[in-house]
Design a protein around this motif. Structure first.
Motif, PDB file in Angstrom:
ATOM      1  N   SER A   1       0.828  -1.215   0.000  1.00 36.86           N
ATOM      2  CA  SER A   1       0.000   0.000   0.000  1.00 36.86           C
ATOM      3  C   SER A   1       0.859   1.260   0.000  1.00 36.86           C
ATOM      4  N   TYR A   2       1.859   1.296   0.868  1.00 39.45           N
ATOM      5  CA  TYR A   2       2.761   2.458   0.886  1.00 39.45           C
ATOM      6  C   TYR A   2       3.492   2.577  -0.455  1.00 39.45           C
ATOM      7  N   GLY A   3       3.902   1.458  -1.004  1.00 38.22           N
ATOM      8  CA  GLY A   3       4.604   1.481  -2.289  1.00 38.22           C
ATOM      9  C   GLY A   3       3.742   2.026  -3.404  1.00 38.22           C
TER      10      GLY A   3
ATOM     11  N   ASP B   1       8.537  -5.263  -7.212  1.00 38.67           N
ATOM     12  CA  ASP B   1       7.492  -4.850  -8.147  1.00 38.67           C
ATOM     13  C   ASP B   1       7.168  -3.363  -8.008  1.00 38.67           C
ATOM     14  N   VAL B   2       7.062  -2.886  -6.774  1.00 34.50           N
ATOM     15  CA  VAL B   2       6.762  -1.469  -6.533  1.00 34.50           C
ATOM     16  C   VAL B   2       7.840  -0.578  -7.153  1.00 34.50           C
TER      17      VAL B   2
ATOM     18  N   TYR C   1       7.822   5.660  -0.249  1.00 35.92           N
ATOM     19  CA  TYR C   1       8.908   4.699  -0.118  1.00 35.92           C
ATOM     20  C   TYR C   1       9.570   4.727   1.254  1.00 35.92           C
ATOM     21  N   GLU C   2       9.623   5.894   1.886  1.00 34.88           N
ATOM     22  CA  GLU C   2      10.210   5.960   3.224  1.00 34.88           C
ATOM     23  C   GLU C   2       9.363   5.176   4.222  1.00 34.88           C
ATOM     24  N   LYS C   3       8.035   5.291   4.091  1.00 33.28           N
ATOM     25  CA  LYS C   3       7.126   4.529   4.962  1.00 33.28           C
ATOM     26  C   LYS C   3       7.297   3.029   4.694  1.00 33.28           C
TER      27      LYS C   3
END
Length: 150
Positions: free
Chosen positions: A14-16, A48-49, A21-23
């Motif tokens: 989800s973050y990706g 993948d992200v 990216y930091e999360k």
């Protein structure tokens, strides 16, 4: 009921997708502090992200870390790498993945072939495309029609 690996993987994805990216990295760091080892699913998600975002260097870093830690790449890993390299025009990296796959016991499936054929198509290597198409037919894979329209 506590947090499990599936939850971490979903958070990373989800973050990706949100470009956070930091999360994403902070979740991975938290996992490590809590003695959760990233699995092939975790690494495939991260690869993948970064691949879809065109962040090839970050993608490669995680791929190399994965291998260094003894997590064995699978067909999903190789598909993500090939798709990212193909979109970035890094055909030499696609060649490298082809060598990796040939020296592994990974079962090649339709999505992998479609990604590789697409990458070589973008590079204008029709001969290599034909060669891979024949290899697909030998393995009874199906060529996705949308690939032909790309």
């Amino acid at each position: 009921m506590g947090v499990d690996l599936k939850t971490f993987n979903m958070m990373i994805k989800s973050y990706g997708k949100a470009g956070m990216y930091e999360k994403m990295q902070s979740v991975m760091d938290f996992m490590q502090r809590r003695f959760f080892s990233p699995t092939i699913i975790t690494y495939n998600t991260v690869i993948d992200v970064f691949g879809k975002a065109g962040e090839i260097e970050k993608m490669d870093k995680h791929f190399n870390r994965m291998k260094h830690l003894g997590v064995k790449p699978n067909t999903v890993t190789y598909c993500s790498l090939v798709n990212a390299y193909g979109k970035a025009g890094l055909i030499d990296k696609v060649d490298s993945i082809m060598r990796h796959v040939e020296n592994s016991d990974v079962v090649l499936e339709t999505p992998f072939f479609n990604g590789v054929i697409s990458a070589y198509g973008r590079a204008g290597d029709i001969e290599k495309m034909d060669e891979l198409f024949l290899a697909m037919k030998e393995r009874n894979c199906e060529l996705i029609a949308s690939l032909l329209l790309a």
